[in-house]
Structure formats: C-alpha cells, structure tokens
Scaffold this active site. Sequence first.
Site, PDB file in Angstrom:
ATOM      1  N   GLU B  60     -65.049 -66.720   1.761  1.00  0.00           N
ATOM      2  CA  GLU B  60     -65.617 -67.649   0.814  1.00  0.00           C
ATOM      3  C   GLU B  60     -64.613 -68.251   0.014  1.00  0.00           C
ATOM      4  OE1 GLU B  60     -67.001 -64.632   1.515  1.00  0.00           O
ATOM      5  OE2 GLU B  60     -69.189 -64.941   1.968  1.00  0.00           O
ATOM      6  N   HIS B 129     -77.364 -59.074  -4.383  1.00  0.00           N
ATOM      7  CA  HIS B 129     -77.742 -60.355  -3.726  1.00  0.00           C
ATOM      8  C   HIS B 129     -78.608 -61.405  -4.224  1.00  0.00           C
ATOM      9  CE1 HIS B 129     -75.514 -58.264  -0.637  1.00  0.00           C
ATOM     10  NE2 HIS B 129     -76.094 -59.029   0.579  1.00  0.00           N
TER      11      HIS B 129
HETATM   12  C1  LIG Z   1     -68.838 -62.033   0.365  1.00  0.00           C
HETATM   13  C2  LIG Z   1     -70.205 -61.737   1.458  1.00  0.00           C
HETATM   14  N1  LIG Z   1     -70.192 -62.669   2.184  1.00  0.00           N
HETATM   15  C3  LIG Z   1     -71.163 -62.740   3.222  1.00  0.00           C
HETATM   16  C4  LIG Z   1     -71.933 -61.420   3.088  1.00  0.00           C
HETATM   17  C5  LIG Z   1     -73.254 -61.209   4.164  1.00  0.00           C
HETATM   18  N2  LIG Z   1     -72.673 -60.583   5.194  1.00  0.00           N
HETATM   19  C6  LIG Z   1     -73.365 -59.276   5.021  1.00  0.00           C
HETATM   20  S1  LIG Z   1     -72.665 -58.127   6.237  1.00  0.00           S
HETATM   21  C7  LIG Z   1     -71.815 -59.535   7.282  1.00  0.00           C
HETATM   22  C8  LIG Z   1     -70.986 -59.582   8.369  1.00  0.00           C
HETATM   23  C9  LIG Z   1     -70.022 -58.278   8.226  1.00  0.00           C
HETATM   24  O1  LIG Z   1     -69.549 -58.014   9.242  1.00  0.00           O
HETATM   25  P1  LIG Z   1     -68.719 -56.544   9.671  1.00  0.00           P
HETATM   26  O2  LIG Z   1     -67.749 -56.625   8.617  1.00  0.00           O
HETATM   27  O3  LIG Z   1     -67.956 -56.732  10.889  1.00  0.00           O
HETATM   28  O4  LIG Z   1     -69.661 -55.399   9.344  1.00  0.00           O
HETATM   29  P2  LIG Z   1     -70.612 -54.724  10.170  1.00  0.00           P
HETATM   30  O5  LIG Z   1     -71.867 -55.528   9.623  1.00  0.00           O
HETATM   31  O6  LIG Z   1     -70.523 -55.079  11.401  1.00  0.00           O
HETATM   32  O7  LIG Z   1     -70.689 -53.322   9.819  1.00  0.00           O
HETATM   33  C10 LIG Z   1     -72.173 -60.840   6.384  1.00  0.00           C
HETATM   34  C11 LIG Z   1     -71.605 -62.115   6.782  1.00  0.00           C
HETATM   35  C12 LIG Z   1     -71.833 -60.811   2.013  1.00  0.00           C
HETATM   36  N3  LIG Z   1     -72.528 -59.728   1.940  1.00  0.00           N
HETATM   37  N4  LIG Z   1     -70.633 -60.646   1.534  1.00  0.00           N
END
Ligand SMILES: Cc1ncc(C[n+]2csc(CCOP(=O)(O)OP(=O)(O)O)c2C)c(N)n1
Lengths: 368, 325
Positions: B60, B129
């Site tokens: 972000e 959130h």
């Molecule tokens: C700062 C922030 N941006 C966006 C999100 C929304 N979000 C939560 S999980 C995620 C994907 C994360 O993927 P990854 O790091 O590969 O972990 P996985 O879910 O595959 O375990 C996103 C975009 C968030 N929680 N925090």
Amino acid sequence: MAKPAVLTHPESLKRPAGPSEYAKDPVNAALTKAEKIALYTKMARIRHFEQRCIRIYQQGKIGGFLHLYVGQEAVAAGTISLLGKHDHLITGYRDHGHGLMVGMGMNECMAELTGRVTGCSQGKGGSMHYFAPDKNYWGGHGIVGGQAPLGTGLAYAVKYMGQKGSCLVYMGDGAVNQGAVHEAYNLASLWDLPVIFVVENNGYSMGTSQERSTAHPGCLAKRAEGYNMAWDVINGHDVYEVRAKTAIALKRAHEESKPTVLEIFTYRYFGHSMADPDKTYRDKEEIKEYREKKDPVLAFEQELLREKVLTPELSLKINEEAMAEADKAAIFADESPDPTVADITKHIYWEEDNRGPKTTSRGTIIFE
Amino acid sequence: MAVISYREALRAAMREELKRDDKVVIMGEEVAQFNGAYKVTEGLLKEFGPKRIVDTPISEAGFIGLGIGASMLGIRPVMELMFWSFSYVAFDQIVNNAGNIRYMSGGLINCPIVIRGPGNGGTNVGATHSHTPEAILASHPGIKVVCPATPYDAKGLLKAAIRDNDPVYVMENTILYNDKGEVPDEDYIVPLGVADVKRVGTDLTIVAHGRAVITSLKAAEILEQEHGVSVEVVDLRSIRPLDEETILASVRKTHRALLVEENKPFCGVDAQVAYLIQSKAFDELDAPIHRVSSIDAPQIYCKRMEDQQLPDVNRVVREALKVLA
Ligand SMILES: Cc1ncc(C[n+]2csc(CCOP(=O)(O)OP(=O)(O)O)c2C)c(N)n1
Ligand SMILES: [Mg+2]
C-alpha cells in the site's frame, strides 16, 4: 515483468513424492517412535480442526473472515516441533495451525471463532487474532506483513536478555512485498538478530498468483542476499525436510545470533478465506494434483507406515480421536456465553484494568 | 432513473470517468483479474484493459505513493484500498505527501488522487479491519474526505472526487454495497461539501454520515410513528469540505440537535459539528446537543457485541428522546 532466468526451488519438489530423503537427517533420526506419533497426531489435529471449522462457518456460527490452514500443516508442524524454551513465534491471520501446534486447546480456539468469552482472546480477537504468549505464541496478525517487525523485536528482546533463543516470523508469499518486511529484514541482519523469517509460499495471495505479485531473483528467499542474510528453500509437503532445514536456521540463530529467510513451498486447498469462492484464479486440477500427490499429512502417514511407526489401526484411531476432539470443541463453542457489553471496554489499557497504587495517570481515558 | 446498488453506482462512476478522461487509472489489490475483493470493479478490466485497470502487490505505501506521484504529473489515479484499515501502512503517503505537496510547493504542484474503499465496522472482522478514519484524515488541511450513504450519493460523489484537483478520500461501507436506490441515467455529480436533507422534520435535527444516516432514518421513522416526533435527518455526505450552512439552517428550524456517527467518540467528526452548532447557533438551541457514537474501544470481534458497540436504531431513539425531553 522480467522473469528470473533460473528458478531456485527445492530439489525434492522436482521429483515425484516418495520416501523422504530427510528421514535420516539427525533431527529426524533422533525422534523416538512416540515423538513421531505425536508429531503426526498434531498434524492430523490441525487438519480435523480446520475441517470442522468449515462446517461451523457454513452453519453461520462463525462470521467475518476464516482463513484455513488445510494443506499447509507440515510448515507449522515441522518448524514448531523444533522449538525450545526461548524460541518464540508470530504469524499473520492464517494462524490456527500454529496455535494448535504450540499447544493451544481446540476448545479455546473454536470458542474464539464463534466470539465466545471462553475463547483464547475472550471473543475479542477472532480467527485472525489468536494469541498464547504463555506458549511463546505472539499472534495472529490481521495486517499483512505487520508481524515482521514485531517478530524481529521479539528476537531483539531474546538477544537483549542473553537467552539462547529465537523468533520465527511467518508470512505469506504476498506479504514479502510489504515495506515493513523489508525494513525488518534489514534490521535483523544489521543487528545480528536471532530471527527466522518463514515465507509460507502457497502460490497465491488471495487471487493473485505469486508470479503476478513479486519480482525476485529465482525465489522469494533469495531476496535475503540483498540484506546479506542466509536463506534456504524447503519442500513444505515433507515435514522431515521442513525440520531438517529449519534446524540449521535455528542453530544459526542460537549459536551465531544470525537471521535466516526460509521459503517453504506449500499449498492451500481452500479459498483464501471462506469468503473466496475460489473459482477464477486457479485450476481445480491443480488443487486435485496437490491433494492427491503432495498432501503433507498423508505423506507423513505413509512415511510412518513404511517406518512401521504407525499401523493403519493406530492411524485410524488418531484421526478418529482428532475428529471427536473437534466435535467436542464445536459443542463447547456453541454452549459458551458471549462477552457482555461491559466487557467491550475492558482490556483497552493496563491502567484501567489495574487501578491502584501502580497507576501513573489521571483523567478520563474511555469516553462516552 | 435506474434502481441500482451502491456497489453498481460506484462502478458506474468509475466506468463513466474512465470513458470521459483517458488519464483515469484504477489501481489496487485484486481490482483487475479478480474483479475486486468486493466486486466493485467487476468487468472493468474486460472493458478497459490492463493499462487502465491495474492489479498491485500488497504494497500500500508503495502503490499509493506511486499514485500520488503519478497524479503530480497529471494522471488521475483512483486507488482502491481493500479496507481503509490498510491505509495505515501507507499513512505517510496519504497524509504527509498527498496532504502537503501543494502547500509546500507554494501551489506549484497539484495532487488529484482519489483513494476509495470501505471504512466501516459491523462485519465481524475484528479490530485490525474495522477502522473509520474519516475524522483522523479530515483533520489534515489539504485532504478532502467524503462518506456516501446511498447509491445516488456514492456515484455522484465519486465522480466529483475523480474530477477534483485535490486528494479526495472516499470512505464506503461494505454493509451498504448491496443497498439499492434510484440513480439518474444522465451524467451528474454531487459536489463535495454539500450536505443533503434526507428527511424533512421540525422537532429535532439528526446530523449523520455514512451508514449512520441509514440508522438515523430508521430511528426517525420510529420516533414519528411511536412518539409523534418530527425528525429532520441531515446527511453530511462530505466531511471536509463541510456544509456548515445546511447543518445550521436545520438547527435554526428545529432548535435541537442529535449527532450520530459510527466513529469512536473522541475527536470524532461530530465533535467538530457540535462545536460548529454551539459557536454559530447557540441562541437557537432549546436543549444541549447529544451524540451517539461507537462504544469507545477497539472493535470487538464477537458479532453480537459488535452490534451493540455500533450505534443502532434503539440507541438513537433513546438518545433522541433525551434531547427532546
Ligand atoms: C496491509 C494489508 N493489505 C491487504 C490486506 C488484505 N489481505 C489479507 S491476506 C491477503 C493476501 C496475502 O497473501 P499471502 O501473503 O500470500 O498469504 P496467504 O493468505 O496466502 O497465507 C491480503 C491482500 C491486509 N490484511 N493487510
Ligand atoms: Mg500466499
């Protein structure tokens, strides 16, 4: 996007699944029969707990987000099974598996999901925010990458206090692109902190495949080189390999107080969260392939059957007991009471919860 | 007039502006191939292609800062935050860079960026959130903030925001995404800084913004039916700029004010509104101003308790009766 010429993936991942070449690794050879059975049991418990959660979510008793760990069990199981008294851990929102591995009970975990006062965070944290500091488990963090500096700080504290310990900081393959992660990498290396960054690469961050999110020199772990840190890649479908390679990083942390980045290749079977219909960004065939050929729980069961540590009967018993335990936890979560309105304003400040001679402030702190 | 959802209204605003101005670019996590985490941007990639609709990594601070920089050279980025809670990792960009660049350059540089996404509680996702940062952000001169409550306002405000030459932060609400309402077929905007009287009344003014407007309208209905009270509901729509005149005109008519918001009380938007009323219409007041806001704690996870933490219809009715007593 420029693609790296050579992908640096674990060798064992390139071969068809079979007996683990890490079974004879010293950390695995040292395991007693009982310890191996216990490790398998823990993996089975994570699997059945998560599968029970799906049903409760579908019944509408769990709301909000629910991120399942099914398919990734060997990562938490392998790494956490090595930890000692002064080893800590912290992770993101996909945090149930780690919780059960450190010894949190299914009851408190399930009750947290349904928002009950008997939950591990008294119904205040929810699925993404499990905590068990008494078990060196510092959460459960909802903001992607936010845990990386915290975990680095835990490692700093361990070192500061002169303990032979470490902190394992888990994150996803999408999280590696948060600025906070890079700042943490630099601090960890610059200050020689006993931290192990564990990148659980399950191939996707929500609906974005890893290739679409990240520029890297062959693998995500290799970014460590830019910070002069050690790194390794691990086949996360083989709990023995996870243990063998994590043990090296732990030794580095304990004996040299140096950080490591470990990238563990794994796979999640369900959508990003229960809110993700999981219909657009990956093939059903791909999921099937992983489930059938690389399942970490099945693979370890097969391994232990070959070693004659497990028998089919014992395995069945272990799985039935785990299922029964999850069923009981579901009932516990159902029957437990909610927090009260008065509880909403508790646990905000230490000061408010501990009014007495030690309080150092006056004035209104909770507002109407 | 078509009846469309709040989500569709936002999408229509972006579609129309993408068509009108080829400098408009949509960026954010999962906005393109996945069609949006909340499907607000559904279909846009197909229609406008990957140059205009861009998926970003989970960075972000990086991509929002990039958007701010691009806007300085004349691009008109519309950045999606999956939640406004995630703006906190980009706070420096959002506040320090976007909010100050025009001032510090003595007016040489503009920053026509839009950042939009849901900023609300009430969805059982816990403290990390569920933030509603409109008051925090609006407290920075240089930044504009709007909080639409209806499909009509969502579309009109977003279009105005995209055409605006300053940074405008649009705070939506996931709970409202499926709400339906009438939206004109022809091009229109809702200018920033114009409040809307959503219900006309004579005995009490309720000032609200975002979903609190919907809650207040329901409360007004009950107050009318069960207590015979005529309530006027003023929807701020825009937090900064703030339509002081509409608020004051309503209070001069009803002589009583209740302020409702989903923020926590300390330094909430309504703290500013209360000051405004007492400083410019003190003599008009027949009773002290009351406020209803969220119970002052980080957002609780337990859904049953979160519903209590947020202002609900009953609490608004109860508090209204106190102002009227
Ligand atoms: C700062 C922030 N941006 C966006 C999100 C929304 N979000 C939560 S999980 C995620 C994907 C994360 O993927 P990854 O790091 O590969 O972990 P996985 O879910 O595959 O375990 C996103 C975009 C968030 N929680 N925090
Ligand atoms: Mg991932």
